[in-house]
Design an enzyme around this catalytic site. Structure first.
Site, PDB file in Angstrom:
ATOM      1  CD  GLN A   1      -6.198  -3.508   2.444  1.00 24.97           C
ATOM      2  OE1 GLN A   1      -5.976  -4.158   1.283  1.00 24.97           O
ATOM      3  NE2 GLN A   1      -5.203  -3.867   3.152  1.00 24.97           N
TER       4      GLN A   1
ATOM      5  CG  HIS B   1       6.826  -1.910   2.161  1.00 24.02           C
ATOM      6  ND1 HIS B   1       6.636  -0.863   3.120  1.00 24.02           N
ATOM      7  CD2 HIS B   1       5.683  -2.621   2.286  1.00 24.02           C
ATOM      8  CE1 HIS B   1       5.622  -0.780   3.451  1.00 24.02           C
ATOM      9  NE2 HIS B   1       4.915  -1.707   2.949  1.00 24.02           N
TER      10      HIS B   1
ATOM     11  CB  SER C   1       2.852   2.394   6.299  1.00 25.57           C
ATOM     12  OG  SER C   1       3.683   1.271   5.355  1.00 25.57           O
ATOM     13  NE  ARG C   2      -3.063   1.531   9.693  1.00 25.54           N
ATOM     14  CZ  ARG C   2      -3.165   0.441   8.752  1.00 25.54           C
ATOM     15  NH1 ARG C   2      -2.389  -0.586   8.826  1.00 25.54           N
ATOM     16  NH2 ARG C   2      -4.373   0.562   7.928  1.00 25.54           N
TER      17      ARG C   2
ATOM     18  CG  MET D   1      -1.967  -1.311   1.086  1.00 27.25           C
ATOM     19  SD  MET D   1      -3.508  -1.003   1.926  1.00 27.25           S
ATOM     20  CE  MET D   1      -2.679  -0.551   3.794  1.00 27.25           C
TER      21      MET D   1
HETATM   22  P1  AMP Z   1       1.350  -2.770   3.360  1.00 25.60           P
HETATM   23  O1  AMP Z   1       2.107  -2.099   2.643  1.00 25.60           O
HETATM   24  O2  AMP Z   1       1.327  -2.687   4.984  1.00 25.60           O
HETATM   25  O3  AMP Z   1       0.181  -3.538   2.826  1.00 25.60           O
HETATM   26  O4  AMP Z   1       2.511  -4.116   3.398  1.00 25.60           O
HETATM   27  C1  AMP Z   1       2.908  -4.809   2.022  1.00 25.60           C
HETATM   28  C2  AMP Z   1       3.648  -6.016   2.436  1.00 25.60           C
HETATM   29  O5  AMP Z   1       4.776  -5.682   3.138  1.00 25.60           O
HETATM   30  C3  AMP Z   1       2.660  -6.981   3.286  1.00 25.60           C
HETATM   31  O6  AMP Z   1       2.934  -8.354   2.857  1.00 25.60           O
HETATM   32  C4  AMP Z   1       3.373  -6.773   4.635  1.00 25.60           C
HETATM   33  O7  AMP Z   1       3.040  -8.026   5.247  1.00 25.60           O
HETATM   34  C5  AMP Z   1       4.802  -6.463   4.128  1.00 25.60           C
HETATM   35  N1  AMP Z   1       5.334  -5.773   5.339  1.00 25.60           N
HETATM   36  C6  AMP Z   1       5.149  -4.885   5.989  1.00 25.60           C
HETATM   37  N2  AMP Z   1       5.830  -4.550   7.113  1.00 25.60           N
HETATM   38  C7  AMP Z   1       6.650  -5.440   7.008  1.00 25.60           C
HETATM   39  C8  AMP Z   1       7.775  -5.616   8.110  1.00 25.60           C
HETATM   40  N3  AMP Z   1       8.148  -4.991   8.995  1.00 25.60           N
HETATM   41  N4  AMP Z   1       8.509  -6.760   7.778  1.00 25.60           N
HETATM   42  C9  AMP Z   1       8.370  -7.403   6.667  1.00 25.60           C
HETATM   43  N5  AMP Z   1       7.345  -7.330   5.705  1.00 25.60           N
HETATM   44  C10 AMP Z   1       6.511  -6.395   6.190  1.00 25.60           C
END
Ligand code: AMP
Length: 287
Positions: A61, A37, A187-188, A30
């Site tokens: 979502q 990421h 990201s949060r 996202m």
């Molecule tokens: P998001 O942008 O939050 O939807 O995350 C995109 C992908 O990155 C998802 O598969 C998350 O599980 C992964 N992700 C987010 N934070 C982490 C982290 N700290 N370590 C590993 N993978 C991450």
């Protein structure tokens, strides 16, 4: 690195690669990209000829009172990080591109796997995730898709969807990337002020305590959950959403005493920011 905003553009880019027998890795995100990421992108770049990172804040979502509008949108710096980590293309479609009509098709994994943990307080969340991820899989037709263990329930739900819908791809679930002090990258985390950032350390601290007890032989899930709750309750800014243990894979009720691999997952509000973290308790622990 190429930035594609339309489905047609991305398909046109990937088609000749596939006819040449090149492999494609997809990293759905996202945006607001960070090193978590980055680790997925780097893994995809190592394992595939061509890596596509999707950047899409998926409205379906998010629940009505969640942070869809506030969610950080930083496409320019996302493209820079994606390129640095080895991505060949970023796919950043508009909401209209992904959801062209109000009448629409949902892809939904039913059962306990989407009802427990985050499914309790976010009842429509996983339906939105599986719908958008299925769309991305059908658009990019990747050989491999990369997800993070950070969102452990999401990974379990997507595994189920891939199996049930016979998606012809390999899922790669990569370890949680943390800040030096233990906070899982998210990201949060950018929502947290200095005091909250400090308070947020209680999440990883509580999981470490459970891991310590587990290593010392504790196999009663109630005792482990209580120990986690005690650490979290000691932090005045923390409000627990859930602390729970489920067997993996599949998020079934765990055996008592615990055997095999079990996911200890937590969701905690720090101020107004809801954070999640987890550890797998088993032969190999990862926190
Ligand atoms: P998001 O942008 O939050 O939807 O995350 C995109 C992908 O990155 C998802 O598969 C998350 O599980 C992964 N992700 C987010 N934070 C982490 C982290 N700290 N370590 C590993 N993978 C991450």
């Amino acid at each position: 690195m190429i930035l594609c905003k339309s489905i047609a553009e991305l398909r046109a880019l990937l088609k000749p690669l596939k006819t040449q027998g090149k492999t494609v890795g997809l990293v759905p995100t996202m945006g607001a990209l960070h090193a978590g990421h980055g680790s997925l992108i780097a893994a995809s770049a190592r394992e595939n000829d061509f890596t596509v990172v999707s950047v899409f804040v998926n409205p379906t979502q998010f629940g009505p009172n969640e942070d869809l509008d506030a969610y950080p949108r930083t496409l320019e710096s996302d493209c820079q990080l994606a390129e640095k980590m080895g991505a060949n293309a970023v796919f950043a479609p508009s909401v209209h591109e992904m959801y062209p009509s109000e009448d629409m098709t949902w892809v939904e994994v039913t059962g306990n796997i989407t009802k427990v943990l985050c499914g309790k307080s976010r009842p429509i969340h996983f339906r939105g995730v599986t719908t958008v991820v299925a769309k991305l899989f059908l658009i990019a037709a990747p050989d491999r898709a990369y997800f993070g263990q950070k969102d452990a329930q999401q990974a379990e739900v997507i595994k189920r969807m891939v199996k049930d819908l016979f998606f012809d791809l390999e899922l790669r679930i990569m370890p949680i990337v943390r800040e030096e002090d233990g906070l899982a990258k998210s990201s949060r985390n950018t929502y947290l002020n200095a005091k909250e950032r400090q308070a947020a350390l209680c999440l990883s601290r509580s999981l470490k305590e459970a891991e310590r007890l587990y290593r010392n032989g504790e196999r009663n899930p109630e005792v482990l959950k209580k120990a986690v709750r005690n650490v979290l309750n000691a932090e005045p800014l923390a409000e627990i959403d859930y602390v729970d243990i489920y067997a993996v894979p599949g998020l079934k009720e765990p055996a008592v005493p615990l055997t095999g691999e079990n996911l200890l997952a937590i969701a905690v509000k720090i101020g107004t920011t809801r954070l999640i973290d987890n550890v797998v308790l088993g032969d190999i622990t990862t926190c």
